[in-house]
Structures are given as structure tokens and as C-alpha cells.
Design a protein around this motif. Structure first.
Motif, PDB file in Angstrom:
ATOM      1  N   GLY A   1      20.116 -60.194  -8.448  1.00 56.89           N
ATOM      2  CA  GLY A   1      19.432 -61.069  -7.471  1.00 56.89           C
ATOM      3  C   GLY A   1      18.085 -61.012  -7.796  1.00 56.89           C
ATOM      4  N   ALA A   2      17.239 -61.712  -6.720  1.00 55.95           N
ATOM      5  CA  ALA A   2      16.000 -62.036  -7.072  1.00 55.95           C
ATOM      6  C   ALA A   2      15.528 -62.943  -5.702  1.00 55.95           C
ATOM      7  CB  ALA A   2      15.526 -62.833  -8.333  1.00 55.95           C
ATOM      8  N   PRO A   3      14.267 -62.994  -5.679  1.00 53.00           N
ATOM      9  CA  PRO A   3      13.668 -63.860  -4.626  1.00 53.00           C
ATOM     10  C   PRO A   3      13.710 -65.391  -5.142  1.00 53.00           C
ATOM     11  CG  PRO A   3      12.154 -62.334  -5.108  1.00 53.00           C
ATOM     12  CD  PRO A   3      13.097 -62.257  -6.063  1.00 53.00           C
ATOM     13  N   ASN A   4      13.686 -66.463  -4.270  1.00 51.06           N
ATOM     14  CA  ASN A   4      14.119 -67.726  -4.672  1.00 51.06           C
ATOM     15  C   ASN A   4      13.041 -68.377  -5.707  1.00 51.06           C
ATOM     16  OD1 ASN A   4      15.405 -70.352  -3.169  1.00 51.06           O
ATOM     17  ND2 ASN A   4      13.372 -71.041  -3.908  1.00 51.06           N
ATOM     18  N   PHE A   5      11.986 -67.914  -5.797  1.00 50.72           N
ATOM     19  CA  PHE A   5      11.174 -68.407  -6.882  1.00 50.72           C
ATOM     20  C   PHE A   5      11.677 -68.154  -8.424  1.00 50.72           C
ATOM     21  CE2 PHE A   5       9.430 -64.152  -7.723  1.00 50.72           C
ATOM     22  CZ  PHE A   5       8.878 -64.199  -8.976  1.00 50.72           C
ATOM     23  N   ALA A   6      12.444 -66.981  -8.570  1.00 40.80           N
ATOM     24  CA  ALA A   6      13.069 -66.618  -9.969  1.00 40.80           C
ATOM     25  C   ALA A   6      14.006 -67.636 -10.278  1.00 40.80           C
ATOM     26  CB  ALA A   6      13.679 -65.453  -9.598  1.00 40.80           C
ATOM     27  N   TYR A   7      14.879 -68.123  -9.217  1.00 39.85           N
ATOM     28  CA  TYR A   7      15.992 -69.068  -9.402  1.00 39.85           C
ATOM     29  C   TYR A   7      15.280 -70.410  -9.969  1.00 39.85           C
ATOM     30  CZ  TYR A   7      19.265 -65.674  -7.506  1.00 39.85           C
ATOM     31  OH  TYR A   7      20.033 -64.689  -7.235  1.00 39.85           O
ATOM     32  N   GLU A   8      14.095 -70.844  -9.218  1.00 44.35           N
ATOM     33  CA  GLU A   8      13.394 -71.910  -9.630  1.00 44.35           C
ATOM     34  C   GLU A   8      12.923 -71.945 -10.898  1.00 44.35           C
ATOM     35  OE1 GLU A   8      12.351 -75.711  -8.849  1.00 44.35           O
ATOM     36  OE2 GLU A   8      13.213 -74.675  -7.384  1.00 44.35           O
ATOM     37  N   LEU A   9      12.288 -70.799 -11.540  1.00 43.54           N
ATOM     38  CA  LEU A   9      11.662 -70.497 -12.622  1.00 43.54           C
ATOM     39  C   LEU A   9      12.909 -70.618 -13.596  1.00 43.54           C
ATOM     40  CD1 LEU A   9       8.920 -69.972 -13.715  1.00 43.54           C
ATOM     41  CD2 LEU A   9       9.637 -67.335 -13.769  1.00 43.54           C
ATOM     42  N   CYS A  10      13.871 -70.138 -13.417  1.00 45.50           N
ATOM     43  CA  CYS A  10      15.213 -70.204 -14.513  1.00 45.50           C
ATOM     44  C   CYS A  10      15.438 -71.976 -14.492  1.00 45.50           C
ATOM     45  CB  CYS A  10      16.360 -69.508 -14.003  1.00 45.50           C
ATOM     46  SG  CYS A  10      15.994 -67.860 -14.180  1.00 45.50           S
ATOM     47  N   LEU A  11      15.417 -72.466 -13.520  1.00 45.69           N
ATOM     48  CA  LEU A  11      15.682 -74.035 -13.509  1.00 45.69           C
ATOM     49  C   LEU A  11      14.632 -74.786 -14.540  1.00 45.69           C
ATOM     50  CD1 LEU A  11      16.778 -74.938  -9.934  1.00 45.69           C
ATOM     51  CD2 LEU A  11      18.152 -74.996 -11.826  1.00 45.69           C
ATOM     52  N   ARG A  12      13.266 -74.203 -14.369  1.00 40.51           N
ATOM     53  CA  ARG A  12      12.189 -74.868 -15.079  1.00 40.51           C
ATOM     54  C   ARG A  12      12.271 -74.399 -16.487  1.00 40.51           C
ATOM     55  NH1 ARG A  12       9.053 -73.814 -10.567  1.00 40.51           N
ATOM     56  NH2 ARG A  12       7.459 -72.872 -12.122  1.00 40.51           N
ATOM     57  N   ARG A  13      12.673 -73.347 -16.866  1.00 39.93           N
ATOM     58  CA  ARG A  13      11.881 -72.555 -17.979  1.00 39.93           C
ATOM     59  C   ARG A  13      13.331 -72.240 -18.723  1.00 39.93           C
ATOM     60  NH1 ARG A  13       7.390 -69.299 -16.996  1.00 39.93           N
ATOM     61  NH2 ARG A  13       8.023 -68.371 -19.172  1.00 39.93           N
ATOM     62  N   VAL A  14      14.419 -72.326 -18.483  1.00 45.14           N
ATOM     63  CA  VAL A  14      15.370 -71.708 -19.674  1.00 45.14           C
ATOM     64  C   VAL A  14      15.836 -72.949 -20.363  1.00 45.14           C
ATOM     65  CG1 VAL A  14      17.883 -70.887 -19.766  1.00 45.14           C
ATOM     66  CG2 VAL A  14      16.353 -69.898 -17.930  1.00 45.14           C
ATOM     67  N   PRO A  15      15.720 -72.806 -21.939  1.00 45.60           N
ATOM     68  CA  PRO A  15      15.938 -73.726 -22.680  1.00 45.60           C
ATOM     69  C   PRO A  15      17.428 -74.530 -22.415  1.00 45.60           C
ATOM     70  CG  PRO A  15      14.906 -72.048 -23.697  1.00 45.60           C
ATOM     71  CD  PRO A  15      15.223 -71.691 -22.349  1.00 45.60           C
ATOM     72  N   GLU A  16      17.567 -75.911 -22.379  1.00 46.07           N
ATOM     73  CA  GLU A  16      18.869 -76.344 -22.246  1.00 46.07           C
ATOM     74  C   GLU A  16      19.635 -75.822 -23.568  1.00 46.07           C
ATOM     75  OE1 GLU A  16      21.427 -78.723 -20.404  1.00 46.07           O
ATOM     76  OE2 GLU A  16      19.186 -78.571 -19.753  1.00 46.07           O
ATOM     77  N   GLU A  17      19.083 -75.788 -24.567  1.00 39.68           N
ATOM     78  CA  GLU A  17      20.000 -75.211 -25.864  1.00 39.68           C
ATOM     79  C   GLU A  17      20.485 -73.912 -25.721  1.00 39.68           C
ATOM     80  OE1 GLU A  17      15.884 -74.644 -27.170  1.00 39.68           O
ATOM     81  OE2 GLU A  17      16.799 -76.004 -26.024  1.00 39.68           O
ATOM     82  N   LEU A  18      20.212 -73.163 -24.538  1.00 35.90           N
ATOM     83  CA  LEU A  18      20.671 -71.718 -24.437  1.00 35.90           C
ATOM     84  C   LEU A  18      21.774 -71.570 -23.532  1.00 35.90           C
ATOM     85  CD1 LEU A  18      20.065 -68.675 -25.084  1.00 35.90           C
ATOM     86  CD2 LEU A  18      18.942 -68.586 -22.942  1.00 35.90           C
ATOM     87  N   LEU A  19      22.135 -72.599 -22.844  1.00 31.85           N
ATOM     88  CA  LEU A  19      23.148 -72.737 -21.830  1.00 31.85           C
ATOM     89  C   LEU A  19      24.522 -72.750 -22.492  1.00 31.85           C
ATOM     90  CD1 LEU A  19      22.076 -75.587 -19.321  1.00 31.85           C
ATOM     91  CD2 LEU A  19      21.559 -73.335 -19.424  1.00 31.85           C
ATOM     92  N   SER A  20      24.703 -73.311 -23.851  1.00 26.22           N
ATOM     93  CA  SER A  20      25.776 -73.008 -24.359  1.00 26.22           C
ATOM     94  C   SER A  20      26.166 -71.718 -24.824  1.00 26.22           C
ATOM     95  CB  SER A  20      26.101 -74.129 -25.417  1.00 26.22           C
ATOM     96  OG  SER A  20      24.931 -73.841 -26.548  1.00 26.22           O
ATOM     97  N   LYS A  21      25.101 -70.967 -24.849  1.00 25.58           N
ATOM     98  CA  LYS A  21      25.419 -69.458 -25.477  1.00 25.58           C
ATOM     99  C   LYS A  21      25.491 -68.506 -24.432  1.00 25.58           C
ATOM    100  CE  LYS A  21      22.632 -71.000 -29.436  1.00 25.58           C
ATOM    101  NZ  LYS A  21      21.177 -70.604 -30.055  1.00 25.58           N
ATOM    102  N   LEU A  22      25.216 -68.824 -23.157  1.00 22.95           N
ATOM    103  CA  LEU A  22      25.191 -68.053 -22.194  1.00 22.95           C
ATOM    104  C   LEU A  22      26.656 -67.752 -21.406  1.00 22.95           C
ATOM    105  CD1 LEU A  22      21.951 -68.436 -20.037  1.00 22.95           C
ATOM    106  CD2 LEU A  22      22.550 -66.472 -21.489  1.00 22.95           C
ATOM    107  N   ASP A  23      27.025 -66.747 -21.088  1.00 23.65           N
ATOM    108  CA  ASP A  23      28.310 -66.539 -20.106  1.00 23.65           C
ATOM    109  C   ASP A  23      27.941 -65.661 -19.106  1.00 23.65           C
ATOM    110  OD1 ASP A  23      30.946 -66.015 -19.119  1.00 23.65           O
ATOM    111  OD2 ASP A  23      31.443 -64.848 -20.987  1.00 23.65           O
ATOM    112  N   LEU A  24      27.850 -66.489 -17.938  1.00 29.05           N
ATOM    113  CA  LEU A  24      27.723 -65.790 -16.500  1.00 29.05           C
ATOM    114  C   LEU A  24      28.994 -65.926 -15.829  1.00 29.05           C
ATOM    115  CD1 LEU A  24      24.277 -67.815 -15.766  1.00 29.05           C
ATOM    116  CD2 LEU A  24      24.841 -65.679 -17.065  1.00 29.05           C
ATOM    117  N   SER A  25      29.792 -65.916 -16.302  1.00 30.56           N
ATOM    118  CA  SER A  25      31.358 -66.075 -15.482  1.00 30.56           C
ATOM    119  C   SER A  25      31.425 -64.620 -14.766  1.00 30.56           C
ATOM    120  CB  SER A  25      32.380 -66.330 -16.345  1.00 30.56           C
ATOM    121  OG  SER A  25      32.633 -65.317 -17.512  1.00 30.56           O
TER     122      SER A  25
END
Length: 937
Positions: free
Chosen positions: A371-395
Motif C-alpha cells: 500500500g501507499a498514499p494516493n500520490f504513489a499510485y498517481e506517480l506509477c500512472l505517470r512514470r511506469v513505462p508502457e513497455e513494462l506492463l507486458s512484463k509485470l504480473d500483479l495478479s
């Protein structure tokens, strides 16, 4: 001057910074930057933007830079210097850590609920599953450092021994100024093992705010009464300056020095009711306050959160949250400690530098809780590269907490939508609510995802009624459901008079439950506002609907204008999106109007714009946004290119501090050079340091004089005693010599006689034992012909002590040979029956730590067997005058309390039962008179 070889690097660096500025403020002119430009003031780069800059510099130059530059770097020159010393062969930042080794999950056993303290929890795990992995620390390079329960206990005991060697006693407050690292965990638990109370505070991060940081921490340490500060080597210098600002702070010690201690600590048993933590609030709405939390309260909250989250043996908690805040300390780490959940932790700076590392760790370690404060989720939206999404498993991420600051529904909706491609279940999103006054958790969202309430703006702002808005309402208020109260906790909403309100009516939120604090430490004014008829006021406004909690704002932050409640957070978010305003650097607050006496609505915003026309246009744009949102204008729009929006260590806007800046008519919170701030703090503490030095020198000289006086008196008195023929004569000589020495040493002794006329009948005297001074004080306080001390037989081996004690008629007993000990007990009983008056220290020994130790039964069995009257005597202050391990006595007062004589004659029961009654009665008298805690539990 810039070396010619460095010129290309300089140009590349400045262009990187300029490019980031263009991205942050599209369409705005980029400032002319030099190596000496202020990153915060001139380039308008906050901590998040500097984190992005660090990543870009590493990628552009192919080096690794220290993550501390995010907070420490003030100018481009600081980055250039770091580049000059960086390893050009360093590998890129690893984006994936090795998979968790087998045996880490699924085998842990949670600590039983019957355990009452955190120290018992640690000892239980270390005994039952010492090899069980407790935590994995991901360092700056992403490498693992692992720690199991057995090793954690071993390191914690070293810290406890190191603290005790530095005169830390049970009940002392010990501050922790440590970054996220392996040292933090044993230092925190080592403080508890020593019987002391940890006070976590955050290390200085930004040189531009160093003075403000130190002064705020000085106020915290002074309020806490901290005796010692544990710091890391990186902050040793500023931490040392705090000693000059805090009168009671005896010193600063490095964590590494404590961990290197090889001695064994003295066991300091704790109870559930004992204080286990002083958690200071962030001060976002006022001065920080120290929330008192006991072992029982912490464990009650941890267990309630675990039940609500349905924590199981297969869970893994991943966290980057700061360990000096309750969410990272209690919700994350201590919960894992209790429930034997693997705890994967990284530094907040590591997360800020590359937010994908948080999600990557959840993927790599199969994290289920995070977990985290709201700003951390916002930061992930802005800064996590699009190409990384296919490599992440958050299930596997089954609960994604969002708390510690207002939850933005838009952020969570976008987060769920974007990371659904990584297998994230939307029902994992869990807005929660808590506060330090409740340990941490109070309300928890069941696993059903985000729930947003759309309500009519006008009815809510004017009447406080949360009426559901129509589907076509173009401008509703949106509030996020923060869940239901944890098991065993209750919530209510009250109006200004304290009357409970029905559902969907806004008011002040109050709670009660098993972890509710008993109050703020040494702050009666704040405590008077905290409690209301057994309920605690959270300081928040909220409403309840369908059993769900909806937070609407901080009571101190809500602005009342024209009969309407205005919520700063909503306005700040809207104004922060206007071009020309620094994102996150907006504060909205109310301020009294000196002319009309009404409250003004003030919008403070930081901007880089300086031209009059541009500022006028920006001011109009802000006013238009406020009118569109609220239907009324702001009274004041305060724009500045400088720092006028102050924040806490966790990034929350300090609206009260910003309001104070506005009302003082200051144009900015002027940053000063770090050296100047250190100099100002040093000078502010110079006079207190000088006074303490004078006091210390005076005490040392007085102690040396006391030792000298003792040395001058010792031989003549010893010769005089050696030449006496009767114990009574030896006692009289020592009686007068002891009084003389105490007077010369500046130790005043007071006698409180509660014994009454039965004193003459007493044949046994029992007293607590706290110091080498006890015998001298008793001899000085008790009249001749005096008593015969019962001493350990080892003292016979020394010629000087043997002659002295034998002339006093002392009786010697064996402590280690059981048969001889029984024979000695019989001999003592006979001596007492023949009229000798015996003085016994039933604790048998003493330690440097305060507290009445368990009593041996010998004297009480002797009294019960022979029917001898017993005199309890309480000694108070001797431990402070000469503590074990010290050789220079201190001036002051000691008190000798002669308690009521106890007669075993009329007591019923067997000999053993009468002895127990005598022991308990004597112990109660001594406890009342010695002023120290009871260690017999």
C-alpha cells in the motif's frame, strides 16, 4: 571555473534539466539555467521531478548515482560533482530482482494472541523458528540483504546492551533518526528490549530545509524527553547539533556502534500496559504531537487489521513506506513481525527514483499485500513505462491499500484500468483510514474495489447533507468510501455540540477501540481537545452511509465562507492543473480579515512567472477556476516564485504553516545555504551547550571531591573500627563518619519515620538495594547501637572488608552452596532470637536499571518461624546518587523511609503462608517509598 574536459558533461546536464522543465510546463519559457541555479527555486523541480532527473542522468551518462541526491542536490553543480566521481562502468539499474527462494512463504507460524508485548513476540519467533526469513531489504542497487528472526533477536540484544552501557534505563525515551536500512529494525527492537521507548523521527533530506528540520525535531525531542539519539553516519553532524538545542539529550550514538556491542543485556521484562512507542504526528495541521501507544494497543491494532485483511501464511508484504511513519512502521513492518509474513522493503528514495521498482518487487516476490498514499499510485500512472506492463504480473496483489492522505477517486480508477493488463484485480483496491491516535488502522475496505459517492454540491456545502447527486449532475462532489471500522472499533459523527448525527450528515468523526491512545505525551492542552465522553476526536470531518466511512476533510483545514464549507483539497487539485502553477505547490486556507473580522479564502500558489502581465493572467485563471468550482471567488490569490507552500516530511501541505507565512506578510520561506543553517542551529545551541558543560564539569569536580573525601576518611575510620571491641562502638564510629562523608559529598539524607513506637521491637530489617551507597546511608540514618548486616560470604576473602564487617558484627551467608545456605539461615534465626538485630537486602544484589527486584524468602521465613517483628525500610535516590558502573557520586538528596513494623505473631496459616504475607506487606511498603517500578511480574 569549469574544467574544459567537463564542459560537454555540463552542457548535456543542463540540457537534460531544461528538457525536463519543458515537459513539466509545456508552452512555458524555460529559464536560463547555470550550474549554480537552484533546482527548486529556478528550475521548479520538486522531489518527484528530481527523482525523474536522477533516472535520466543515469541513463544518459551510463552511471549509477547515489539516490540521496534526490533530496540533497540543490543545484546542477551537485549532480555534476556526483558524475565526476561516479563509476562509469556501473551496470544499469536492475529492473528485476531474483525470485524469492523456496521455503520463504507458506511455512511461517504467527505469534500467539496470548503474547502481550512486541518483545515477547520477537523472543517467541526466535525460539520457535529462528531460521525463518523475516525481511528482505532491497538496497540502492537492488541487491538483497536478508534477516531471520534468530539473527534479528541477536542484533537487537546487542543494541539493548549498548544502550544500557550508555545509562539508558527502563522508561527512557530514545530517538531513532535512521534511514530505511538493516540497522533500523534491531535498533527499534533493541530499545524495547532495554525497557526504553522508541521515538522514530525522519532523517534530514533537503539541505534547503535543514534548519527548519532541526528546529522541529528539537521540539519533538524536548517534548519526548529523549535521553539518546541513534543516528546513521550520514546524518551524524546535524544530529549532533540537536544536543545543543535539547537540554535533556545526553548524546548521539551511531547505530553501527550499538550493533557492535558484544555484552549481554540485562533482561527488562515488559507488560502490555507499558509504553512501546511515541509516534509523533506529521504536523500537517499544527505542531507535532507525541501519541502514546502501549504494547497492548499496538498488538490490538495489528491483530484487528490482520483479521480484516484475512492475513494468511502465504502472504508477502512489499513496502517502500518510510519506517518513521505509522503506516510503514506498524501497518507494514510490525504486522509482518507478529504474523511471520516475509517483509520485502526498499527505501522511499529507491521508489521515487523509479516507481516501477515498487511494482517490480510485487511481481518478483509475489507480493500479496502492499500500500501507499494516493500520490504513489498517481506517480506509477505517470512514470511506469508502457513497455513494462507486458512484463509485470500483479495478479497476486490481493490488497492494495490507499491511505495516509486523501484518496483521489480518479487516480484509483485510472490505476485499476491501466494495470488491469498486468493482471491486477480491481477489487484489490482498498482505500483505508487510520490515524496515529489509533495506532494506525481504524477503517478497512472489504475486498470489493473502489466505491465512490456522488453527492449534491450545494446541499453538502451549505447544510452538510450528503444527498446522492442525480446521474446528469455536471458538478457533483465525489467522496471515496474508506471502509468499515475494524473489528472491536466504533465510529460516530457528531455536530458542534457533541450530539450524534444520523447517516449522510457531515460532522466531526470520533472513534473508540482497543488501540485508542491514552493521550498525547506531556501535552495536556491537546489532550483536553482529544477526548469527548470516552470517544476520541479524529480532527476529521466525515459522514457515514450504509456502514461505510466517507472522509470529507480535516476540521482545521475546512474554510467557512458565506455560510459554506470549502474543502481545500479539491481547490488545490484544480488550481494545481492550471498552466503556470507548480503542481503540488498550492495551499488553500482561511485567514481572518483584520478589517471585517470575517474569514478570507486565500489561495497560495507557487509559480515561475515574474512579469506583471503574466502574473495578472495567471491570477485571473485561478480566480475563474475557483468561481467555476465553488460559485464564489477567492479573497486573496497569493502568487510567488519562492517557496511559500510548506510541506511535511511525507509531502502533505502544511496549510497552517503556510497561513502563518501569509499572515506575517513574508514573501517567501527563504532558503539558506546548508552551512549557514548549520551555523545558525549551532549558535542557537551554543549557550545551552555551555551551560550543560558547566554543569557537567561541576558535577565531575563534586564527584571527584567526594571520592577524595572518602579516601581521606577511609583509613582513619577503618583503623578506628579495627581497634574497637564492641560492634556497638564500631557502629557509632561509622555512624558519625558516614554522616560526615555524606555532608562533604553534598548528599543530603532525609528520614521519614512511619514505624511508630513498635520500632524497638523489630529484630529484622529489610531494605531495597539500589547502590553501593545503601549500606552507608543506612548506617548514617539508623541510630546506634544499630544493626548487624547480613552480607555475602565472598566479602570475607578481602582483608579490608573482612575486618570492617566482622567488627560491625555482620553475619555472612553462602549464596551458592545450598546445604551451607540452609545452615546459615538457621544460624541467623538463632542470632535474631538471641536479641541481635539483623539488616537484610532481600533482593540479594542490585543493577544499574531502576526497579524493585524479586525478594528472596530467607528473612521472611526467619521472621515467621521465630515470630520476630520485621522493619521494612525504603531507600529512594541512592541509585541516582551512585549508579552501578559509576564511581563519582552525584550531589542530591536521598530519602530513608522507616515503614510500619510488621508482627508475624497474630498472622494465621502455616509458617510459609505467614512468610508470604510478611514479604508482600514489606514489599508494598518499600515500593511506596522507593519510587521505582515493580519488576516482580
Amino acid at each position: 571555473m569549469i574544467d574544459a574536459a567537463m564542459k560537454p558533461d555540463t552542457e548535456r546536464l543542463l540540457e537534460l534539466i531544461a528538457g525536463l522543465c519543458r515537459e513539466l510546463r509545456p508552452g512555458q519559457p524555460v529559464p536560463a539555467l547555470t550550474l549554480n541555479s537552484e533546482l527548486e527555486r529556478d528550475a521548479e523541480l520538486d522531489s518527484l521531478a528530481r527523482a525523474e532527473l536522477l533516472v535520466r542522468i543515469e541513463a544518459a551518462f551510463g552511471v549509477r548515482l547515489p539516490q540521496r541526491l534526490i533530496g540533497e542536490a540543490q543545484t546542477p553543480r551537485d549532480f555534476l560533482r556526483a558524475l565526476a566521481t561516479a563509476d562509469s562502468q556501473a551496470l544499469p539499474v536492475p529492473e528485476s530482482a531474483p525470485m524469492l527462494a523456496t521455503g520463504v512463504t507458506g511455512t511461517g507460524e504467527p505469534a500467539p494472541d496470548l503474547l502481550a508485548t512486541l518483545t515477547e513476540v520477537l523472543a517467541w519467533h526466535a525460539q520457535k523458528q529462528p531460521e525463518r526469513l523475516h525481511l528482505i531489504l532491497l538496497d540502492e542497487d537492488g541487491a538483497e540483504q536478508r534477516l531471520g528472526y534468530g539473527e534479528l533477536l541477536q542484533r537487537s540484544r546487542a543494541v539493548a546492551a549498548g544502550l544500557q552501557a550508555r545509562d539508558i534505563v527502563p522508561g527512557d525515551a530514545v530517538a531513532l533518526m535512521l534511514p530505511t536500512g538493516l540497522a533500523f529494525f534491531p535498533c527499534f527492537l533493541g530499545i524495547l528490549l532495554a525497557g526504553a521507548v522508541p521515538v522514530p523521527i525522519y532523517p534530514p533530506a533537503r539541505p534547503s530545509q535543514l534548519e527548519d528540520h532541526l528546529r522541529r525535531h528539537a521540539a519533538i525531542l524536548d517534548n519526548a524527553g529523549a535521553r539518546l539519539l541513534i543516528a546513521s553516519g550520514e546524518v551524524a553532524l546535524p544530529a549532533g547539533l540537536l544536543r545543543g538545542l535539547v537540554a535533556g539529550l545526553r548524546g548521539v550514538v551511531l547505530a553501527d556502534d550499538l550493533l557492535a556491542c558484544s555484552a549481554s543485556p540485562t533482561e527488562e521484562p515488559a507488560a502490555g500496559k507499558d509504553l512501546a512507542l511515541l509516534q509523533y504526528t506529521s504536523g500537517s495541521t499544527g505542531n507535532p504531537k507525541g501519541v502514546t501507544l502501549t504494547h497492548a494497543q499496538l498488538l490490538a491494532n495489528i491483530r484487528a487489521m490482520a483479521r480484516a485483511a484475512q492475513v494468511g501464511p502465504d502472504d508477502v508484504f512489499v513496502s517502500w513506506l518510510p519506517l518513521y511513519h505509522d503506516m510503514g512502521l506498524i501497518c507494514a513492518w510490525l504486522s509482518c513481525l507478529v504474523y511471520a509474513i516475509p517483509f520485502v522493503v526498499m527505501s522511499p528514495l529507491r521508489f521515487l527514483a523509479a516507481p516501477q521498482r515498487w511494482l517490480q518487487a510485487i511481481h518478483d516476490y509475489r507480493g500479496t499485500l502492499s500500500g501507499a498514499p494516493n500520490f504513489a499510485y498517481e506517480l506509477c500512472l505517470r512514470r511506469v513505462p508502457e513497455e513494462l506492463l507486458s512484463k509485470l504480473d500483479l495478479s497476486g496483489w490481493r490488497i492494495a491499500f490507499n491511505g495516509a492522505e486523501p484518496v483521489n477517486p480518479g487516480t484509483m480508477e485510472r490505476f485499476a484500468a491501466r494495470f488491469a493488463a498486468c493482471g491486477l484485480d480491481g477489487q484489490a483496491l482498498a482505500p483505508v483510514y487510520g490515524l496515529a491516535e489509533c495506532a494506525v488502522g481504524l477503517a478497512f475496505t472489504p475486498q470489493r474495489g473502489l466505491q465512490v459517492d456522488r453527492i449534491e454540491r450545494a446541499a453538502f456545502s451549505t447544510l452538510g447533507q450528503a444527498i446522492p447527486a442525480a446521474p446528469d449532475d455536471p458538478n457533483p462532489l465525489r467522496f471515496v468510501a474508506c471502509g468499515q471500522p475494524l473489528p472491536g472499533y466504533e465510529l460516530r459523527v457528531v455536530d458542534a455540540s457533541g450530539a450524534e448525527l444520523p447517516e449522510r450528515r457531515e460532522g466531526r468523526l470520533q472513534f473508540r477501540g482497543p488501540s485508542a491512545t491514552a493521550g498525547y505525551w506531556r501535552n495536556p492542552q491537546a489532550n483536553a481537545q482529544l477526548f469527548c465522553d470516552g470517544w476520541l476526536d479524529t480532527g476529521d470531518y466525515a459522514y457515514l452511509a450504509g456502514g461505510e466511512l466517507y472522509l470529507t476533510g480535516r476540521s482545521k483545514d475546512i474554510v467557512i465562507k458565506a455560510g459554506r464549507n470549502i474543502y481545500p483539497q479539491e481547490v488545490e487539485e484544480a488550481v494545481g492543473r492550471i498552466a503556470g502553477v507548480r503542481p503540488g505547490c498550492v495551499a488553500v486556507f482561511g485567514s481572518p480579515d483584520p478589517a471585517s473580522g470575517t474569514e478570507r479564502l486565500v489561495v497560495a500558489a507557487e509559480t515561475r512567472l515574474t512579469e506583471a502581465a503574466a502574473l495578472a493572467a495567471l491570477r485571473q485563471a485561478i480566480q475563474d477556476q475557483v468561481v467555476e468550482l465553488l460559485g464564489l471567488p477567492a479573497d486573496e490569490i497569493w502568487l510567488s516564485a519562492q517557496r511559500i507552500v510548506l510541506k511535511t516530511s511525507s509531502g502533505k501541505v502544511r496549510r497552517a504553516a503556510s497561513r502563518a507565512l501569509f499572515e506575517q506578510g513574508l514573501s517567501e520561506a527563504k532558503p539558506r545555504a546548508a552551512w549557514l543553517q548549520l551555523a545558525r542551529v549551532f549558535l542557537a545551541g551554543a549557550l545551552p551547550r555551555f551551560r550543560r558543560l558547566v554543569t557537567l564539569v561541576s558535577e565531575r569536580l563534586a564527584g571527584a571531591w567526594a571520592v577524595t573525601a572518602f579516601s581521606l576518611l577511609a583509613l582513619p575510620v577503618w583503623l578506628g573500627v579495627a581497634l574497637t571491641r564492641q560492634p556497638a562502638s564500631a557502629w557509632r564510629l561509622l555512624h558519625h563518619a558516614a554522616r560526615l562523608w555524606l555532608a562533604l559529598a553534598g548528599i543530603k539524607h532525609e528520614i521519614v519515620d512511619q514505624s511508630g513506637p513498635a520500632t524497638a521491637n523489630a529484630r529484622l530489617l529489610v531494605a531495597n538495594h539500589a547502590s553501593y551507597l545503601d549500606g552507608l546511608v543506612l548506617i548514617a540514618a539508623l541510630p546506634a547501637p544499630g544493626w548487624r548486616f547480613v552480607a555475602k560470604r565472598e566479602l570475607i576473602r578481602n582483608f579490608w572488608s573482612r575486618v570492617l564487617l566482622q567488627k560491625l558484627g555482620c553475619e555472612f551467608v553462602e549464596r551458592f552452596d545450598l546445604q551451607q545456605g540452609l545452615a546459615d539461615a538457621e544460624r541467623l534465626s538463632e542470632a535474631a532470637q538471641h536479641g541481635h538485630r539483623l539488616a537484610v537486602f532481600p533482593e540479594g544484589t542490585f543493577t544499574r536499571a531502576p526497579g524493585l527486584r524479586p525478594f528472596h524468602m530467607g528473612a521472611f521465613v526467619t521472621a515467621a518461624r521465630a515470630g520476630l517483628a520485621l522493619q521494612p525500610v525504603a531507600l529512594a535516590g541512592t541509585r541516582d546518587r551512585l549508579r552501578d558502573g559509576h564511581w563519582l557520586p552525584r550531589r542530591g538528596t536521598v530519602r530513608v523511609t522507616l515503614g510500619p513494623v510488621l508482627d508475624p505473631g497474630p498472622l494465621p496459616g502455616s509458617e510459609w503462608e505467614r512468610a508470604l504475607v510478611l514479604r508482600d506487606a514489606a514489599r508494598a511498603t518499600i515500593l511506596a517509598g522507593c519510587g521505582e517500578p515493580d519488576l516482580q511480574r
